[in-house]
Scaffold this active site. Structure first.
Site, PDB file in Angstrom:
ATOM      1  N   GLU A  24      68.625  80.083  76.799  1.00 44.31           N
ATOM      2  CA  GLU A  24      69.898  80.424  75.796  1.00 44.31           C
ATOM      3  C   GLU A  24      70.751  81.139  76.270  1.00 44.31           C
ATOM      4  O   GLU A  24      70.354  82.400  76.730  1.00 44.31           O
ATOM      5  CB  GLU A  24      69.772  80.439  74.431  1.00 44.31           C
ATOM      6  N   ALA A  58      80.322  83.257  65.953  1.00 38.63           N
ATOM      7  CA  ALA A  58      80.712  83.021  64.490  1.00 38.63           C
ATOM      8  C   ALA A  58      81.949  82.931  64.377  1.00 38.63           C
ATOM      9  O   ALA A  58      82.841  83.799  64.878  1.00 38.63           O
ATOM     10  CB  ALA A  58      80.053  84.202  63.873  1.00 38.63           C
ATOM     11  N   ARG A 114      76.063  74.274  61.784  1.00 39.90           N
ATOM     12  CA  ARG A 114      77.269  74.530  60.760  1.00 39.90           C
ATOM     13  C   ARG A 114      77.772  75.713  60.985  1.00 39.90           C
ATOM     14  O   ARG A 114      78.972  76.298  61.009  1.00 39.90           O
ATOM     15  CB  ARG A 114      76.495  74.648  59.492  1.00 39.90           C
ATOM     16  N   TYR A 162      64.180  74.472  61.683  1.00 42.10           N
ATOM     17  CA  TYR A 162      63.581  75.557  61.078  1.00 42.10           C
ATOM     18  C   TYR A 162      62.081  75.733  60.882  1.00 42.10           C
ATOM     19  O   TYR A 162      61.585  75.203  59.905  1.00 42.10           O
ATOM     20  CB  TYR A 162      64.442  76.111  59.928  1.00 42.10           C
ATOM     21  N   GLN A 193      64.838  77.370  65.559  1.00 44.51           N
ATOM     22  CA  GLN A 193      65.076  78.770  65.300  1.00 44.51           C
ATOM     23  C   GLN A 193      63.897  79.466  65.794  1.00 44.51           C
ATOM     24  O   GLN A 193      62.980  79.081  65.854  1.00 44.51           O
ATOM     25  CB  GLN A 193      65.246  79.086  63.659  1.00 44.51           C
TER      26      GLN A 193
HETATM   27  P1  FAD Z   1      73.005  72.669  58.516  1.00 39.97           P
HETATM   28  O1  FAD Z   1      71.991  71.790  58.919  1.00 39.97           O
HETATM   29  O2  FAD Z   1      74.325  72.162  58.122  1.00 39.97           O
HETATM   30  O3  FAD Z   1      72.304  73.434  57.231  1.00 39.97           O
HETATM   31  C1  FAD Z   1      72.939  74.602  56.534  1.00 39.97           C
HETATM   32  C2  FAD Z   1      72.489  74.805  55.225  1.00 39.97           C
HETATM   33  O4  FAD Z   1      72.872  73.732  54.417  1.00 39.97           O
HETATM   34  C3  FAD Z   1      70.930  74.787  55.107  1.00 39.97           C
HETATM   35  O5  FAD Z   1      70.564  75.799  54.043  1.00 39.97           O
HETATM   36  C4  FAD Z   1      70.765  73.321  54.711  1.00 39.97           C
HETATM   37  O6  FAD Z   1      69.276  73.313  53.941  1.00 39.97           O
HETATM   38  C5  FAD Z   1      71.901  72.993  53.879  1.00 39.97           C
HETATM   39  N1  FAD Z   1      72.053  71.612  53.966  1.00 39.97           N
HETATM   40  C6  FAD Z   1      72.613  70.893  55.307  1.00 39.97           C
HETATM   41  N2  FAD Z   1      72.772  69.572  55.045  1.00 39.97           N
HETATM   42  C7  FAD Z   1      72.946  69.497  53.507  1.00 39.97           C
HETATM   43  C8  FAD Z   1      72.977  68.442  52.546  1.00 39.97           C
HETATM   44  N3  FAD Z   1      73.592  67.233  53.127  1.00 39.97           N
HETATM   45  N4  FAD Z   1      72.976  68.706  51.441  1.00 39.97           N
HETATM   46  C9  FAD Z   1      72.428  69.724  50.939  1.00 39.97           C
HETATM   47  N5  FAD Z   1      72.354  70.869  51.354  1.00 39.97           N
HETATM   48  C10 FAD Z   1      72.359  70.699  52.768  1.00 39.97           C
HETATM   49  N6  FAD Z   1      75.062  80.071  64.875  1.00 39.97           N
HETATM   50  C11 FAD Z   1      76.249  80.327  65.691  1.00 39.97           C
HETATM   51  O7  FAD Z   1      77.179  80.678  64.877  1.00 39.97           O
HETATM   52  N7  FAD Z   1      76.478  80.048  66.962  1.00 39.97           N
HETATM   53  C12 FAD Z   1      75.631  79.400  67.788  1.00 39.97           C
HETATM   54  O8  FAD Z   1      75.975  79.242  68.841  1.00 39.97           O
HETATM   55  C13 FAD Z   1      74.380  79.254  67.129  1.00 39.97           C
HETATM   56  N8  FAD Z   1      73.376  78.664  67.783  1.00 39.97           N
HETATM   57  C14 FAD Z   1      72.165  78.356  67.085  1.00 39.97           C
HETATM   58  C15 FAD Z   1      71.261  77.773  67.808  1.00 39.97           C
HETATM   59  C16 FAD Z   1      70.049  77.228  67.398  1.00 39.97           C
HETATM   60  C17 FAD Z   1      68.785  76.453  68.350  1.00 39.97           C
HETATM   61  C18 FAD Z   1      69.651  77.615  65.942  1.00 39.97           C
HETATM   62  C19 FAD Z   1      68.295  77.382  65.508  1.00 39.97           C
HETATM   63  C20 FAD Z   1      70.505  78.327  65.311  1.00 39.97           C
HETATM   64  C21 FAD Z   1      72.078  78.573  65.771  1.00 39.97           C
HETATM   65  N9  FAD Z   1      72.761  79.242  65.266  1.00 39.97           N
HETATM   66  C22 FAD Z   1      74.163  79.564  65.528  1.00 39.97           C
HETATM   67  C23 FAD Z   1      72.721  79.609  63.709  1.00 39.97           C
HETATM   68  C24 FAD Z   1      73.057  78.664  62.572  1.00 39.97           C
HETATM   69  O9  FAD Z   1      74.572  78.270  62.675  1.00 39.97           O
HETATM   70  C25 FAD Z   1      72.827  79.038  61.152  1.00 39.97           C
HETATM   71  O10 FAD Z   1      71.271  79.032  61.070  1.00 39.97           O
HETATM   72  C26 FAD Z   1      73.097  78.413  60.073  1.00 39.97           C
HETATM   73  O11 FAD Z   1      73.092  79.279  58.997  1.00 39.97           O
HETATM   74  C27 FAD Z   1      72.981  76.867  59.897  1.00 39.97           C
HETATM   75  O12 FAD Z   1      73.350  76.009  60.631  1.00 39.97           O
HETATM   76  P2  FAD Z   1      72.647  74.569  60.734  1.00 39.97           P
HETATM   77  O13 FAD Z   1      73.326  73.917  61.850  1.00 39.97           O
HETATM   78  O14 FAD Z   1      71.192  74.389  60.654  1.00 39.97           O
HETATM   79  O15 FAD Z   1      73.379  74.135  59.379  1.00 39.97           O
END
Ligand code: FAD
Length: 326
Positions: A24, A58, A114, A162, A193
């Site tokens: 990364e 972000a 997200r 996660y 993560q």
């Molecule tokens: P989601 O999968 O949408 O989940 C977000 C929250 O919503 C979770 O608590 C989940 O339980 C809940 N949720 C999801 N879908 C539903 C549903 N259908 N119904 C009810 N609840 C739901 N951040 C950045 O800003 N830029 C980056 O480049 C970046 N790169 C990353 C790379 C990796 C490998 C990882 C692991 C994380 C990265 N992040 C990055 C951080 C990430 O954006 C955060 O962890 C964020 O808070 C959640 O993203 P997500 O895609 O897991 O969201």
């Protein structure tokens, strides 16, 4: 006599697959940072990774620099970029535009996220995509519109997974349900993560497989060599670093000693994940190559032959070589 079964002739095709390797990177914030990043990119390139991922700031704050870095990776290196993209801070129209732009410069992999919610409590704009799942569906719609340009091929869509509960999630079981929902919406693979305890990846894998998640889940591992970085990352991600490791790093007398301790701990973490069946390794580099390459030297992953690229002027490789399962 019936002809031999193809399945019998190749009993365990997955067992002989090489371990995937990826890194990364984040877009540089200054000309000096850019210069140092390009040195790092040159060094990492010699290890022949399968792809390098580029983060998305972000709220889409670094949209321009992220796309510029990706463009240069495509044009000037042998590396395949995986572009991160976030719902937060972008309208669906902006996101559709960025996805189209990425596909047009040759990107074939997107990590659909997200993004973290703004700390000031700002509500998402009306019509914003709510979850990573919505972004996957948007990527698939843009992909479909460009189907002919892609020779009907697919964009690889990755998602976050996660090993320890997402800070906003009620439980680890809920996290796995979300991962399953992302798979159903079209995710091809997941990257985890950061995690700091060797058993956590195996436990995530077991939970996910029990729930019906079949996509590859690649452990994201950071070189555990800096107390400052571990603490900061713990605050940002809500993942608590192991206190005993922090103590040992803080007590080290020299940088070399700290590096030795941190690299050994990272190798243990990576080996535990590989032993649990991880199909690859994703190294969080923080735009620095030295510790990542030290970890790699110690792991000596089974990897296919190097593609052409500049050679790394590194110390000789050591460590115990992991063998391909036969
Ligand atoms: P989601 O999968 O949408 O989940 C977000 C929250 O919503 C979770 O608590 C989940 O339980 C809940 N949720 C999801 N879908 C539903 C549903 N259908 N119904 C009810 N609840 C739901 N951040 C950045 O800003 N830029 C980056 O480049 C970046 N790169 C990353 C790379 C990796 C490998 C990882 C692991 C994380 C990265 N992040 C990055 C951080 C990430 O954006 C955060 O962890 C964020 O808070 C959640 O993203 P997500 O895609 O897991 O969201």
């Amino acid at each position: 006599m019936s002809p031999p079964s193809l399945i019998d002739a190749h009993p365990h095709p997955a067992a002989t697959a090489p371990v995937a390797l990826s890194y990364e990177l984040f877009p540089p914030r200054s000309p000096a940072a850019a210069e140092s990043l390009w040195t790092t990119i040159g060094e990492l390139e010699t290890t022949n990774p399968d792809y390098v991922s580029v983060t998305y700031g972000a709220s889409g704050s670094n949209r321009g620099t992220a796309v510029e870095l990706i463009n240069r990776l495509v044009q000037e290196t042998t590396l395949r970029p995986l572009a991160h993209l976030t719902c937060v801070g972008n309208t669906p129209q902006q996101l559709a535009g960025v996805i189209a732009e990425l596909l047009d410069v040759g990107v074939r992999g997107i990590l659909a996220l997200r993004g973290d919610q703004p700390k000031d409590g700002t509500e998402p704009a009306q019509g914003s995509l709510r979850y990573a799942q919505d972004l996957i569906e948007l990527i698939r719609r843009v992909e479909q519109r460009r189907s002919a340009l892609l020779c009907a091929g697919k964009v690889a869509v990755g998602v976050a997974a996660y090993p320890s509960r997402h800070p906003e999630s009620p439980s680890e079981a809920h996290d796995v349900e979300v991962l399953l929902a992302k798979q159903r919406s079209g995710a091809d693979f997941a990257i985890t993560q950061v995690f700091f305890h060797p058993g956590q990846y195996e436990q995530l894998l077991a939970r996910a497989r029990r729930a019906g998640v079949t996509i590859p889940i690649i452990p994201g591992v950071m070189p555990l060599t800096s107390v400052r970085r571990l603490t900061r990352l713990g605050e940002l991600t809500g993942v608590e670093p192991a206190p005993e490791l922090l103590e040992r790093l803080a007590a080290a007398d020299t940088d070399a000693e700290r590096n030795r301790i941190g690299v050994a701990a990272t190798v243990d973490l990576a080996n535990a994940a590989l032993d649990a069946g991880a199909p690859g390794l994703h190294l969080y580099t923080f735009n620095e190559h030295a510790s990542a390459l030290d970890v790699l030297d110690r792991l000596a992953l089974p990897r296919p032959g190097a593609r052409p690229g500049p050679r790394r002027s590194a110390a000789p490789r050591g460590g115990t070589e992991r063998r391909l399962a036969s």
